[in-house]
Design an enzyme around this catalytic site. Structure first.
Site, PDB file in Angstrom:
ATOM      1  NE  ARG B 623      -3.786   0.627   2.145  1.00 59.43           N
ATOM      2  CZ  ARG B 623      -4.472  -0.262   2.863  1.00 59.43           C
ATOM      3  NH1 ARG B 623      -4.060  -0.602   4.059  1.00 59.43           N
ATOM      4  NH2 ARG B 623      -5.556  -0.824   2.368  1.00 59.43           N
ATOM      5  CD  GLU B 700      17.103   1.842   1.856  1.00 60.33           C
ATOM      6  OE1 GLU B 700      17.078   0.605   1.835  1.00 60.33           O
ATOM      7  OE2 GLU B 700      17.788   2.511   2.643  1.00 60.33           O
TER       8      GLU B 700
END
Lengths: 316, 744, 178
Positions: B623, B700
């Protein structure tokens, strides 16, 4: 940064007299390079003569058709001047290829000529550097030298002159006007202004202590198309790996100066005669005496290819 | 404590009335007006602040012979010069972390050797340059090994200065590789990189009554508190760490650095608060960096593209006892293939400490693996997107019983290919041109683990019905303030503007902190737990069955009643604190995030300069709590990927042993002009195994694979395959289109 | 406030965000440190202190400069505008609002510099200051993405919010010219 005293100059000659009388005094104008170096104690003046109030902010037309650029004209103002944009486009382009908008607003015409090298060993006071600490040696020759000089260097120093504007100025009959403590005016051709390091790399230019730049003179605008091509890894806000300033005429003749390769803007008139034979002929001659390191040998083919690029643009 | 040990079921977060919405940051007005105050700017928190200026060692290895500080001490304004000889008792962590203040041994270049404390910054700096420090130099090792072709250490082979640190085998790689009809074997090199966050490390330290308070730039408030307590031999409860705003970190501010330790030492010594910011030229050698890597990839495949043999070996460098850069970790999980080998070695280097930088492991690892996949696709005559689709796996290749919780890499690849116009890519490199520029497209897959860690938060219902969230979580630009506010607003049915969030203070409950792209999911899950508790407390007060209670519009409704939250609070705010903890769902299921990156690059046919034209990243990361801030995380990662691929390199002077280009002029990071058009697409696949939030990290992921996509685009543009990053023009000049002979 | 140390201090007067200010400063104090450490206007950031990042960008007499590479004493009589003079949280400048709307920042440390730089940059375009990416030097540059990217390159954002910063600048530039 060492403590220093500070004064505002009242006239060029008065400024020159103060600095001539005190070897630890320096002029300051934009300050973008000097303050940078003072913070690292690479420069450590004990007295600063701030010249910003002097009436050296104008660009004047000369009778011979050239221009007299006041020493304190900012890089931004110079590149914006309509005469520069129209008749000396390579100068405008070179200026705008350098540094950043903020720095160009502060940096002055004279200061830009005096910009010191960006060699990383010069910038690190724990390292050996003959330019910063004469006699200490040169760590760059055996070290990281990708951005450093390939020609005009010596076994004592392989630093480059890092600026852009002066490279383009070499295309024109550029002369640096100075005044000394006695009021004597000296006209120094830009070609002779920056020194090669030899055994005394600590001296970047031929200026004497206290000799003060008042103006830069440009000869009349020459015929031909002008170019300034700057090559770098980062698209902006970076020093040149190689740059090429060129003035190219329809008949294939012209003038060429290289940046990022030598302790001064690198122009070899004999090499220019070979322009009709192509870029390689020019760079073979201009860099005949090159002594690159393993880390910067790529600058030689890069100079050739960059010049070829410019010549192709001139044709296209 | 809320134990998360079963996949999340439907919960109030699924309503996504606030969570999941592209809300603007709630800290935006402070940040854009310069009112958000960073560590060094807390000038009013304690009076009598002094200035510390850090001096770094001028050698890489050896010993301090003497420090003559007399001239510095004589300088007006200088209060004290802190060196190892007078700093007082501290216990350094060791174990690969160099001492924060060197002496007499020097462990790396620019290791702190002194801190000059003065009444003004100018006096402290002046004093710093007056120190006369003499050294005895010692030799050191500064370069990764240069291995001859055909030479590479076996997975568990130790060599002088080269230690095996991690290896893993599945099946029989060597046999399968030998038998594979199509094989690729290549080596790649990534460079030492610097985080180069905009705010240099900075701290104000203050001691009072044996208690230490630090305003500091840290990603991990809890770690900083613990580390400082150990260093100074005091109780954790006697250390307070405050970090409301942090000017970027990217891993550089995970662990405390010399600014914090020396400020605290100096403040103890001089009995006044001391503020220290590392000067920019000091940051790159004094603190940590991402190690360069050498990598060797061998891929064996059937002619239809199915991988049968995958080997990825790597070498990174660090100080003895330091950690390695786990550049092969993603290779264990990204593609199917029965026979596998991964191995890392660590070379002992005497450079500054190597440590985590955004996406440790995957960032450099994928820059090798995903170029090798491109090379394999070419050897197979196969589309690179198709090759990756063909090798998708829905379970851990080493353990088919262990599925991925959610994995939609194939959807990322297909969506990206379609949106980017991948079909227009020329399959013959070096054949598309736009004037002086050679054009090419490249792609790569991205992979990054999702890490679950415990995290706590407190939520308070105030008398006016507003909410206050408190946790020691940091916002280093990631958007923590905003997603925590969104979580609280969603859980209690309160408008976002009625939620105040207070972060970065060790007096608040201990959070997961910012790093490893774990912050968003875990910190919001910890707050979720606190919100569940607050909801229960409210229901109990109202004697309303929890199952019936609806929290919306600033009120709770249920059992035929509607009560405004503001009415609930009598004399004292209602406060709930809780912590999320995790069971073994990350062991039974592999949790990870996935991406497909697409890049169009232009290479100047004359000069070899590389300029990007378009980038697209399609991300599958659970999500997305806030699509606006998450997109920013991804475009920021993509931008860092441009730097990593094309320009960033801490250049080592292999004789003197230091990073030479140690400032922001020498170490080039991307500027505005380097940026192409960027697009990000998030797939909508909440992950019920990750937490009640069903979110995963994304900060990342956006970096993982970008560098390889750029390298592959550059190859497609030029036909030149560069395998040493950064991919600069030096490596291309001799192979670019030849110059035409001079025309008439 | 820290007293001057080894040097005679000097008086300097300038206006900051419209307010006259008089300071007694060590001549070594940069304009940036005068603002941050002496006037406690910490909006201008110290990212590098060497003119390599742009976080300290401040507007002096209408021009953007790196406040870190200028001495405060060199600014006697100058009109200095910092981010604090551009807008406040409850009275945002349209560009600040656009930065928020477009998420033109992450950690926020380069943000004041980006905003000051952008405002002065748009005026530079208006004054026909040329740029490196301009095709025709004799024409005034258009306000395009390429122009903005080049002209803003002296402001580094390591978080990589560049695309959003450009969107924010374009929005207000278009608003002004519309």
């Amino acid at each position: 940064m060492k403590a220093f005293s500070y004064e505002r100059a009242r006239s060029p000659q008065q400024a020159a007299a103060v600095v001539a009388a005190n070897p630890e005094a320096r002029f300051i104008a934009g300050g973008t390079n000097l303050i940078d170096l003072m913070k690292l104690q690479i420069e450590a003046p004990r007295h600063l003569v701030d010249v910003q109030d002097l009436d050296l902010h104008r660009i004047e037309a000369k009778e011979d058709g050239g221009l007299r650029i006041g020493a304190l004209v900012s890089n931004t103002a110079l590149a914006t001047d309509e005469r520069i944009r129209r008749d000396y486009g390579a100068v405008a382009r070179a200026i705008m290829a350098g540094a950043s908008g903020q720095l160009r607003n502060k940096a002055t015409t004279a200061g830009n000529l005096l910009q010191r090298t960006r060699c990383p060993y010069f910038y690190d006071t724990a390292q050996r550097c003959n330019k910063r600490a004469p006699g200490s040696g040169c760590a760059a020759i055996e070290g990281f030298s990708r951005g450093l000089g390939v020609i005009g260097t010596s076994e004592h120093c392989i630093a480059t002159y890092p600026g852009d504007m002066a490279v383009a100025l070499r295309l024109f009959e550029t002369v640096v006007e100075t005044v000394d403590a006695e009021g004597a005016v000296r006209m120094i051709p830009l070609a002779e202004f920056h020194r090669l390091p030899g055994t005394t790399p600590e001296r970047d230019t031929v200026l004497e202590q206290g000799e003060f730049i008042t103006a830069v003179h440009l000869g009349p605008p020459p015929e031909g198309r002008q170019f300034y091509q700057k090559v770098r890894d980062r698209a902006s806000y970076a020093f040149a790996l190689v740059s090429v300033a060129a003035l190219l005429r329809p008949d294939g003749t012209g003038r060429v100066a290289f940046g990022g390769v030598a302790p001064r803007p690198w122009r070899v008139e004999e090499a220019e005669e070979l322009l009709p034979q192509g870029a390689r002929a020019v760079t073979d001659r201009a860099f005949r005496d090159a002594r690159p390191t393993a880390g910067n040998a790529f600058k030689l083919p890069l100079a050739t290819r960059t010049l070829a690029y410019v010549m192709a643009q001139a044709k296209g | 404590m809320m134990k998360f040990d079963r996949p999340a079921e439907r919960n109030p977060i699924d309503d996504q009335t606030v969570v999941g919405q592209p809300t603007s940051r709630i800290d935006g007005a402070l940040k854009t007006t310069g009112q958000a105050r960073y560590a060094y700017e807390q000038h009013d928190v304690v009076p009598d602040q002094t200035y510390g200026y850090l001096v770094g060692a001028g050698i890489a290895r050896g010993r301090i012979r003497a420090i003559d500080s007399r001239a510095a001490r004589d300088l007006p304004g200088v209060i004290e010069v802190i060196t190892w000889e007078n700093a007082g008792d501290v216990t350094y962590p060791g174990g690969g972390t160099p001492d924060y203040l060197a002496g007499p041994e020097i462990q790396h270049y620019h290791q702190a050797v002194a801190l000059v404390v003065a009444e003004s910054f100018e006096a402290a700096r002046d004093g710093a340059f007056l120190l006369e420090i003499s050294y005895d130099r010692a030799p050191g090792r500064y370069a990764l090994p240069s291995l001859a072709e055909g030479d590479w250490p076996a997975p568990d082979e130790a060599r002088e200065g080269l230690e095996p640190v991690d290896s893993d085998t599945v099946g029989d790689f060597e046999a399968a590789f030998a038998a594979a009809p199509v094989r690729i074997e290549q080596r790649y090199q990534t460079s030492h990189e610097s985080h180069a966050m905009m705010e240099p490390h900075a701290t104000i330290a203050h001691w009072a009554d044996g208690r230490l308070t630090l305003w500091t730039a840290t990603q991990m408030v809890g770690w900083a508190q613990r580390s400082l307590a150990r260093l100074f031999g005091i109780e954790k409860s006697d250390v307070r760490v405050i970090a409301p705003y942090v000017g970027g970190g990217f891993g550089a501010k995970l662990a405390i650095q010399s600014d914090a330790v020396l400020a605290a030492m100096a403040a103890r010594k001089v009995g006044r608060p001391v503020k220290v910011a590392l000067t920019r030229p000091m940051v790159m050698n004094n603190t940590t960096h991402r190690s360069a890597t050498l990598q060797r990839v061998r891929l064996g495949a059937e002619r239809d593209g199915r991988l049968t043999a995958i080997a990825h070996q790597g070498i990174s460098g660090n100080l003895a006892e330091g950690r390695h850069e786990p550049a092969v970790s993603q290779t264990k999980l990204l593609y199917a293939g029965a026979n596998r080998l991964t191995a890392m070695h660590m070379a002992i280097l005497d450079l500054p400490k190597a440590s985590d930088m955004r996406a440790p492991g995957e960032a450099p690892g994928l820059m090798a693996l995903e170029v090798a996949m491109d090379e394999l696709a070419e050897a197979l005559g196969m589309d690179p997107v198709e090759l990756r689709i063909r090798n998708d796996t829905q379970s851990d290749p080493a353990d088919p019983e262990r599925p991925f919780s959610e994995r939609h890499l194939v959807e990322c690849l297909r969506t990206g290919a379609e949106r980017f116009g991948w079909s227009e890519r020329s399959t013959t490199p070096g054949t598309r041109r736009d004037g002086d520029w050679l054009l090419g497209m490249g792609m790569a897959a991205g992979y990054r683990d999702n890490l679950v860690r415990q995290s706590a938060a407190r939520i308070r219902l105030e008398q006016d019905g507003s909410l206050t969230v408190e946790t020691d979580m940091t916002d280093i630009g990631t958007g923590s303030y905003t997603i925590l506010a969104q979580t609280a607003a969603e859980m209690l049915g309160v408008p976002l503007g009625r939620v105040a969030v207070r972060l970065g203070d060790s007096d608040f409950p201990l959070s997961v902190g910012s790093g490893g792209q774990w912050g968003a999911n875990n910190a919001t899950a910890g707050l979720y737990a606190a919100c569940v508790r607050l909801r229960a407390m409210i229901c109990e007060m109202l004697q309303m069955p929890e199952a019936e209670a609806q929290f919306a519009d600033g009120a709770v409704t249920g059992a035929g009643r509607r009560v405004e939250l503001a009415e609930l609070v009598r004399d004292e705010a209602i406060s709930a604190e809780d912590r999320i903890e995790y069971g073994d769902l990350d062991e039974t299921h592999q949790q990870a995030t996935f991406a497909a990156h697409f890049v169009e690059a232009a290479v100047n046919a004359w000069t070899g300069e590389v300029r990007l034209r378009r980038m697209l990243s399609v991300c599958d990361a659970g999500r997305i709590l806030n699509p606006k801030t998450a997109r920013s995380q991804v475009i920021g990662s993509m931008t860092m990927g441009i730097g990593s691929a094309l320009m960033e390199e801490l250049a080592v002077d292999a004789g003197a042993g230091f990073f030479v280009n140690h400032d922001l002029a020498g170490y080039e990071v991307p500027v505005h002009a380097d940026l192409p058009e960027q697009e990000v697409i998030f797939l909508d696949h909440p992950d019920a195994f990750s937490s009640p939030m069903k979110a995963k990290g994304v900060g990342e992921l956006g970096l993982c694979g970008v560098g390889a996509a750029i390298a592959n685009a550059l190859y497609n543009a030029t036909g030149i395959r560069l395998r040493e990053y950064p991919l600069t023009l030096d490596g291309m000049l001799e192979r670019l289109p030849p110059l035409a002979p001079p025309g008439p | 406030m820290a007293p001057a140390s080894s040097t005679t201090s000097m008086k300097v007067s300038f206006r900051v965000n419209g307010t006259p200010r008089e300071l007694e400063l060590d001549p070594r104090v940069t304009l940036l440190d005068a603002l941050r450490e002496h006037l406690h206007l910490t909006g201008a950031k110290k990212g590098c202190d060497h003119g390599q990042c742009g976080a300290c960008t401040t507007i002096v007499n209408g021009a953007r400069i790196n406040a870190c590479l200028s001495l405060a004493v060199m600014h006697a009589g100058d009109e200095i505008t910092t981010i604090e003079g551009i807008g406040q949280p409850d009275a945002l400048h349209p560009l600040q609002a656009a930065f928020i709307e477009h998420d033109g920042y992450q950690c926020g440390y380069c943000t004041p510099g980006q905003i000051c730089s952008a405002l002065a940059m748009l005026e530079e375009i208006d004054r026909a200051v040329p740029s490196h990416v301009q095709e025709d030097l004799l024409q005034k540059a258009g306000i395009t993405e390429a122009e903005i990217r080049e002209r803003m390159s002296g402001n580094i954002c390591r978080c990589g919010a560049y695309a959003n910063i450009v969107a924010a600048i374009l929005e207000i530039a278009e608003g002004e010219t519309a």
